[in-house]
Scaffold this motif. Structure first.
Motif, PDB file in Angstrom:
ATOM      1  N   ILE A 117       0.832  -1.209   0.000  1.00 56.00           N
ATOM      2  CA  ILE A 117       0.000   0.000   0.000  1.00 56.00           C
ATOM      3  C   ILE A 117       0.861   1.251   0.000  1.00 56.00           C
ATOM      4  N   ASP A 118       2.056   1.172   0.630  1.00 55.58           N
ATOM      5  CA  ASP A 118       2.930   2.352   0.663  1.00 55.58           C
ATOM      6  C   ASP A 118       3.793   2.475  -0.596  1.00 55.58           C
ATOM      7  N   GLY A 119       3.564   1.600  -1.596  1.00 52.33           N
ATOM      8  CA  GLY A 119       4.266   1.716  -2.863  1.00 52.33           C
ATOM      9  C   GLY A 119       5.539   0.899  -2.965  1.00 52.33           C
ATOM     10  N   THR A 120       5.922   0.155  -1.908  1.00 49.47           N
ATOM     11  CA  THR A 120       7.139  -0.654  -1.939  1.00 49.47           C
ATOM     12  C   THR A 120       6.940  -1.897  -2.803  1.00 49.47           C
ATOM     13  N   ALA A 121       7.888  -2.154  -3.702  1.00 48.30           N
ATOM     14  CA  ALA A 121       7.837  -3.377  -4.507  1.00 48.30           C
ATOM     15  C   ALA A 121       8.242  -4.548  -3.617  1.00 48.30           C
ATOM     16  N   LEU A 122       7.285  -5.425  -3.323  1.00 53.50           N
ATOM     17  CA  LEU A 122       7.522  -6.510  -2.373  1.00 53.50           C
ATOM     18  C   LEU A 122       7.959  -7.802  -3.047  1.00 53.50           C
ATOM     19  N   VAL A 123       7.193  -8.223  -4.040  1.00 49.32           N
ATOM     20  CA  VAL A 123       7.372  -9.545  -4.639  1.00 49.32           C
ATOM     21  C   VAL A 123       7.219  -9.438  -6.152  1.00 49.32           C
ATOM     22  N   GLU A 124       8.070 -10.194  -6.861  1.00 51.71           N
ATOM     23  CA  GLU A 124       7.923 -10.289  -8.309  1.00 51.71           C
ATOM     24  C   GLU A 124       7.527 -11.713  -8.675  1.00 51.71           C
ATOM     25  N   ILE A 125       6.499 -11.831  -9.496  1.00 54.33           N
ATOM     26  CA  ILE A 125       6.051 -13.129 -10.014  1.00 54.33           C
ATOM     27  C   ILE A 125       6.377 -13.146 -11.496  1.00 54.33           C
ATOM     28  N   VAL A 126       7.195 -14.100 -11.925  1.00 48.08           N
ATOM     29  CA  VAL A 126       7.563 -14.152 -13.333  1.00 48.08           C
ATOM     30  C   VAL A 126       7.045 -15.452 -13.947  1.00 48.08           C
ATOM     31  N   ASP A 127       6.432 -15.301 -15.102  1.00 48.28           N
ATOM     32  CA  ASP A 127       5.910 -16.435 -15.868  1.00 48.28           C
ATOM     33  C   ASP A 127       6.870 -16.650 -17.031  1.00 48.28           C
ATOM     34  N   ASP A 128       7.651 -17.732 -16.967  1.00 49.37           N
ATOM     35  CA  ASP A 128       8.709 -17.984 -17.946  1.00 49.37           C
ATOM     36  C   ASP A 128       8.354 -19.149 -18.861  1.00 49.37           C
ATOM     37  N   VAL A 129       8.478 -18.922 -20.156  1.00 50.91           N
ATOM     38  CA  VAL A 129       8.436 -20.004 -21.134  1.00 50.91           C
ATOM     39  C   VAL A 129       9.868 -20.213 -21.604  1.00 50.91           C
ATOM     40  N   VAL A 130      10.412 -21.396 -21.328  1.00 53.62           N
ATOM     41  CA  VAL A 130      11.836 -21.655 -21.500  1.00 53.62           C
ATOM     42  C   VAL A 130      12.060 -22.632 -22.648  1.00 53.62           C
ATOM     43  N   THR A 131      12.930 -22.232 -23.576  1.00 56.13           N
ATOM     44  CA  THR A 131      13.335 -23.100 -24.675  1.00 56.13           C
ATOM     45  C   THR A 131      14.784 -23.507 -24.456  1.00 56.13           C
ATOM     46  N   VAL A 132      15.019 -24.803 -24.410  1.00 58.43           N
ATOM     47  CA  VAL A 132      16.364 -25.334 -24.156  1.00 58.43           C
ATOM     48  C   VAL A 132      17.016 -25.681 -25.485  1.00 58.43           C
ATOM     49  N   ARG A 133      18.229 -25.155 -25.702  1.00 54.80           N
ATOM     50  CA  ARG A 133      18.952 -25.428 -26.940  1.00 54.80           C
ATOM     51  C   ARG A 133      20.298 -26.069 -26.626  1.00 54.80           C
ATOM     52  N   HIS A 134      20.671 -27.048 -27.425  1.00 57.14           N
ATOM     53  CA  HIS A 134      21.971 -27.700 -27.289  1.00 57.14           C
ATOM     54  C   HIS A 134      22.515 -27.978 -28.684  1.00 57.14           C
ATOM     55  N   ASP A 135      23.720 -27.488 -28.935  1.00 60.13           N
ATOM     56  CA  ASP A 135      24.333 -27.607 -30.268  1.00 60.13           C
ATOM     57  C   ASP A 135      23.415 -27.023 -31.336  1.00 60.13           C
ATOM     58  N   GLY A 136      22.731 -25.924 -30.991  1.00 59.18           N
ATOM     59  CA  GLY A 136      21.900 -25.236 -31.964  1.00 59.18           C
ATOM     60  C   GLY A 136      20.523 -25.835 -32.150  1.00 59.18           C
ATOM     61  N   ARG A 137      20.214 -26.945 -31.506  1.00 61.16           N
ATOM     62  CA  ARG A 137      18.925 -27.614 -31.673  1.00 61.16           C
ATOM     63  C   ARG A 137      18.038 -27.355 -30.450  1.00 61.16           C
ATOM     64  N   VAL A 138      16.740 -27.241 -30.693  1.00 64.19           N
ATOM     65  CA  VAL A 138      15.778 -27.166 -29.591  1.00 64.19           C
ATOM     66  C   VAL A 138      15.572 -28.577 -29.063  1.00 64.19           C
ATOM     67  N   VAL A 139      15.886 -28.781 -27.784  1.00 64.00           N
ATOM     68  CA  VAL A 139      15.768 -30.122 -27.207  1.00 64.00           C
ATOM     69  C   VAL A 139      14.584 -30.240 -26.254  1.00 64.00           C
ATOM     70  N   SER A 140      14.080 -29.117 -25.748  1.00 63.34           N
ATOM     71  CA  SER A 140      12.879 -29.170 -24.902  1.00 63.34           C
ATOM     72  C   SER A 140      12.338 -27.762 -24.685  1.00 63.34           C
ATOM     73  N   VAL A 141      11.077 -27.707 -24.300  1.00 59.50           N
ATOM     74  CA  VAL A 141      10.417 -26.452 -23.949  1.00 59.50           C
ATOM     75  C   VAL A 141       9.593 -26.715 -22.687  1.00 59.50           C
ATOM     76  N   PHE A 142       9.684 -25.829 -21.703  1.00 59.68           N
ATOM     77  CA  PHE A 142       8.858 -25.976 -20.507  1.00 59.68           C
ATOM     78  C   PHE A 142       8.488 -24.602 -19.965  1.00 59.68           C
ATOM     79  N   ARG A 143       7.592 -24.605 -19.006  1.00 59.92           N
ATOM     80  CA  ARG A 143       7.094 -23.350 -18.435  1.00 59.92           C
ATOM     81  C   ARG A 143       7.272 -23.390 -16.923  1.00 59.92           C
ATOM     82  N   GLU A 144       7.683 -22.269 -16.376  1.00 57.61           N
ATOM     83  CA  GLU A 144       7.966 -22.184 -14.934  1.00 57.61           C
ATOM     84  C   GLU A 144       7.502 -20.832 -14.417  1.00 57.61           C
TER      85      GLU A 144
END
Length: 512
Positions: free
Chosen positions: A136-163
């Protein structure tokens, strides 16, 4: 080389499926204002040895572009905290290109690396949608981040997940913890699954979750083999030494003391178990541990002495005497600390130290035991504890209340050895040995304070004898010297009061 900036990260992670809908915070009654920003992209390249040494120790190292905190980040576990709390060290992107980890970060974790190179391991492309909860006093208390993550190895997409991550932005605010709890409960009730694994560790699979190079081992029962007790003891203290070593490199409070304690405990364990160990190998380890403890000693002893003499100078009746004593002693000791720290850090960066660390890690995994260690603990270990106890009891029997300080110092050394020995096997023999170890800890504390009082008197006399010390300062130092002499005698009387309890504990443990 730019020094890293460090902050304490407190966050909770949740895995969600691809179609998961974040619940409405306002409808759920989360207090304050909630501001959701536009999504943005981040590219992080994680670095480690090819054996995933850092991941297996719970450490992550990445170079990340995009977002407000782009740069090199290294996250480390916090001693005594759960997996939701880590320390994050940060240096700028300019500190190193991909594949060239900044020396300021490498130097911190070098004890763990066996001189193996750090190389790019995996790339994570993340699309992040952040929401910040303000009080209420304007202080930033908590950040909630919605991440869609793409995993790459040797240039290839090997998996995608959300966290989804919930991170404290202001841990000191009285409402932050409560908001984190509310948001976490809301996510769980909406179907999110709690996770303690980093994004990169998830991407790398089972290898990243394997034990570190020095795994923790359980203590055997009295019927178990002595070799397993030795392995459990060595692994416990080597792990302590490694984490304390990293702490010293980070200049964390009490880290020098912890590293020195770990070195002493390891040396004591090698001495205690000597009848069951290869003499040639363990003799060299003991000598190198003695060297390490010596290198660290000047820092720790001087830190203790400054704190002690400042506190005791404040007990003098006249504030002028307090100020004179501090003015004469503190600058001298602070110069000593600076020189000692420089010397100790040089020792920790030396090839000699790295070889010692490597040898200790090897000994913890494969203890250099003889055939004598392959017998039940109950058959051999109590005798080893009894041996150190008898040496202590003999030393105590020769103490004179009004005698010189040296025999009391020798009793302190033997009390430490007896304490460390009892602690080394308390996991095997349980409560009676644990109670003995606690009694001996009190004994060593009192005798340690006694020794500090003796050293303080010697230091005060040295300062008083300097040509730059004027007469009035000399008188003030004399009062402080008298105070320390009284403390030394009080410690002797305190020792006599607690020694009877230690003897009773030794009898209950069956070693006296």
């Amino acid at each position: 080389m730019t020094a890293p900036v460090t902050h304490r990260e407190v966050e909770r992670k949740f895995r969600v499926h691809g179609l998961f809908v974040l619940p409405d915070l306002a409808e759920a009654g989360i207090p304050g204002t909630h501001v959701t920003s536009a999504p943005f992209d981040m590219d992080a390249i994680y670095h480690d040895t090819r054996e995933l040494t850092l991941f297996r120790w719970g450490i992550t190292l990445r170079r990340r572009e995009g977002g407000a905190d782009a740069g090199w980040h290294m996250k480390l576990p916090v001693a005594g905290a759960d997996g939701t709390t880590r320390d994050e060290m940060h240096v700028s992107l300019e500190a190193g290109a991909v594949g060239s980890v900044p020396g300021a970060l490498v130097g911190v974790v070098s004890p763990l690396l066996h001189e193996l190179p750090l190389v790019p391991i995996v790339t994570l492309n993340t699309t992040r949608t952040p929401t910040v909860v303000h009080s209420i006093d304007g202080t930033a208390l908590v950040e909630i981040v919605d991440d869609v993550v793409t995993v790459r190895h040797d240039g290839r997409v090997v998996s995608v997940f959300r966290e989804v991550e919930v991170e404290a932005l202001d841990s000191s605010h009285p409402h932050t913890h409560g908001v984190m709890e509310q948001v976490s409960d809301l996510l769980l009730s909406s179907g999110a699954e709690p996770s303690s694994v980093s994004k990169a560790a998830s991407a790398l699979g089972p290898q990243a979750a394997e034990p570190p190079d020095v795994p923790a081992h359980p203590f055997p029962s009295p019927d178990g083999l002595a070799v397993d007790a030795i392995r459990a003891t060595l692994s416990k203290h080597v792990r302590h030494l490694l984490m304390a070593d990293i702490g010293v490199r980070r200049d964390l409070p009490d880290s020098v003391h912890q590293l020195r304690v770990a070195a002493r405990r390891l040396r004591s364990a090698l001495t205690t178990f000597a009848p069951l160990l290869d003499e040639e190998i363990t003799a060299e380890l003991r000598e190198e541990l003695r060297w390490l403890a010596s290198e660290l000693g000047a820092i720790r002893d001087t830190e203790v002495m400054i704190e002690r003499l400042d506190m005791h100078a404040a007990e003098l009746a006249d504030e002028t005497d307090t100020e004179r004593c501090r003015a004469a002693i503190d600058p001298l000791l602070r110069l000593r600390i600076t020189a000692a720290r420089s010397s100790a850090l040089a020792a920790l960066r030396s090839d000699r130290h790295q070889q010692l660390v490597d040898d200790l890690m090897q000994a913890a995994v494969n203890p250099p035991v003889t055939n004598a260690a392959f017998v039940p603990c109950a058959d051999v270990l109590p005798a080893l504890v009894g041996r150190t106890w008898r040496k202590l009891a003999k030393s105590v029997a020769g103490l004179d209340l009004d005698g010189p300080s040296a025999p009391w110092h020798e009793a302190r050394i033997k009390a430490k050895r007896s304490r460390y020995t009892a602690e080394a096997v308390e996991g095997v023999f349980g409560k009676p040995m644990r109670r003995l170890a606690l009694a001996l800890a009190e004994v060593t504390e009192v005798l340690g304070d006694h020794q500090d009082a003796h050293v303080a008197q010697t230091l005060i006399r040295d300062v008083a004898a300097q040509a730059s010390t004027d007469g009035m300062t000399g008188l003030s130092l004399g009062l402080l010297h008298e105070y320390e002499a009284e403390v030394e005698m009080r410690d002797r009387l305190r020792f006599l009061d607690i020694w009877a309890d230690a003897r009773a504990r030794a009898k209950a443990a069956g070693i006296a």
